[in-house]
Design an enzyme around this catalytic site. Sequence first.
Site, PDB file in Angstrom:
ATOM      1  CG  ASP A   1      -2.143  -1.201   1.176  1.00  0.00           C
ATOM      2  OD1 ASP A   1      -2.471  -1.272   2.108  1.00  0.00           O
ATOM      3  OD2 ASP A   1      -2.471  -0.932  -0.058  1.00  0.00           O
TER       4      ASP A   1
ATOM      5  CG  ASP B   1       0.299  -0.096   8.436  1.00  0.00           C
ATOM      6  OD1 ASP B   1       1.267   0.342   9.330  1.00  0.00           O
ATOM      7  OD2 ASP B   1      -0.821  -0.164   8.778  1.00  0.00           O
TER       8      ASP B   1
END
Length: 650
Positions: free
Chosen positions: A512, A516
């Site tokens: 992504d 994270d």
Amino acid sequence: MNDEIMNSRETAVEGKEYDEAQIQILEGLEAVRKRPGMYIGTTSSRGLHHLVHEIVDNAVDEALAGFCTHIKVSILPGDVIRVEDDGRGIPTGTHPKTGTSTVEVVYTILHAGGKFGGGGYKVSGGLHGVGASVVNALSEWLEVVVCHDGKNLMMQRFERGVPSYPLKKIGERRETGTQVTFKPDPLMFEDTVFDYDTLKSLLREAAFLTAGLRITLTDLRDPDDIQTDSFHYEGGVASFVEYLNTNKTVVHDKVIFISGTRDDASAEIAMQYNETYNENILSFANNVRTTEGGMHETGFKTALTRVINDYGKKKNIIKGDDKVLTGDDVREGLSAVISVKLKEPQFEGQTKTKLGNSEIRTLVDSLVQEKLSSFLEENPAVGKAILEKSVAASRAREAARKAKEATRRKSALDSASLPGKLADCQDRNPENTEIYIVEGDSAGGSAKQGRDRKYQAILPLWGKMLNVEKARADRIYGNDKLAPIITALGAGIGAEFDVEKVRYHKVIIMADADVDGSHIRCLLLTFFFRFMRPLIEAGYVYLAQPPLYKIQKGKLPPRYAYDEKGMQDIIRELGGVSEDSIQRYKGLGEMNPEQLWETTMDPANRTILKVEMADAAAADEAFTLLMGDMVAPRKEYIEKHAKYVQNLDI
Ligand code: 1YM
């Protein structure tokens, strides 16, 4: 035994020198009986049969010298062996140094062999070149009957190596020759029963190795079942190869024969290809089988591979882009016999059946290089047939290798320990293939559906990764998140990592576009940097660039932007859009398979960033800073650079 010494002494020429010589002889024989293995290799059945070989060898030498045409070997009742030849007969005169007969010297002095009886060198026969005295020492009794002068028939008996009496006349005879009869000592051998077939193949071999010599074997142990075989081959080692190819379809009619001599060594090589896939190369040194091979075999194999490749290239049978033929390729379906004779053979290896003399390698190599090359030139039809056979072998081997690799890929797939299942691609050529390492299961699902399965593999990973900076290699191996990556890439890890074995030449990290995702990227890159550095060096590691925004204006095809600025550019291009037309992706999982394909995976549209290692030291430092123990600078760095990897200059 003392009595026997006394008996011998009675026949002494005279004096002290003789006594000392006799004592030395007895000590020598005693040494053989104490450590028989040292002299014949083993006291097993092999050692037992070797005794026959030793005696036959002396007769074979006489044949090689041109005086003996027929050797008869008999197995008498009680597993007694008799070997007879029609040579000159062992000399019977008094030996000047010992004052005893030459026969006695040959049978009682260790390594007597050809060092006696006049000048010329004789190759040391037998496995360890030990000769008749060792057989004598290891026999319960042994009798020699000789006619050397064509008049007198002489005889001597020994018990456990010690003369029962001096050589004596037992009759008259016109034909010269030697007859030796012996009973192996049961105290010295595990088993003293002779195996007919073992002797048969041993003697057949001996006959092949000495062209023209006749050897007969007869088993007289059971009067109701007398067996006999006779071997006689005019063609020598060439006949041997014909024999090896019996009942096989041959690739070329004539056996190729190569021979030559240099200094004190000589070599004979015979070879012929058959239509099987088996390699059958037998090698011998001084007529003794060298099952473990050695320098003569090495020389042959090296030269054969070279000559066949050179010939193939010269005749354009091996084309420019063809693979070089390997040793296995050029030996497929080859039957060959290599026989060398040399002065001081060095037998090495586990069973002392490996020839260690390096001068022999050079001799055999240059003989094969020179003579096989010219043979192929002179016999182009044979050359073509051999080359075609070798090229076929090469292709088959390559196909087999690929099949094996495919099953290995399969087994990696089957591995139950994979936390996310690898969806492999169809293409097996790493140059064409890519693997997406995908964060999260739902994104993994979309990637699997959206991909081009022909060349794109998907490996979904879930959960947080191990902090690799702190992990040792062994822990990495056992780590259930990283293990599937190691397995999928198939090239090992750490010092064992072999970039040549990597199964995909594009390893694409797809995470992504948020913090994270950055963390995952960082962890994976640290892992590759630490444990698969050549992968980065080879330029195989990439970062996927999933879009952050989707801009859909009316019925127009959707547009994708990878950052804020890109989005503004598109909006301006489209002349403004409503708030609703802009979708911000929170994660890869929000994209359907088609969208993921279109934006991130389709080589026609996607952008992937190659991870470069311009400055490995700087990268190492950055990784350490980011992943190491110092929490504060790491936190600061990550907060500053959400997509730091691009800024790391790696
Ligand atoms: C059944 C075994 O040993 N035959 C044999 C051995 C010798 C000779 C002939 C021989 C050799 C030479 C000269 C020579 C040996 N002679 C010696 C030694 N058969 C069997 N047949 N004359 C005869 O080598 O010059 C050792 S073996 F040392 F006495 F010459």
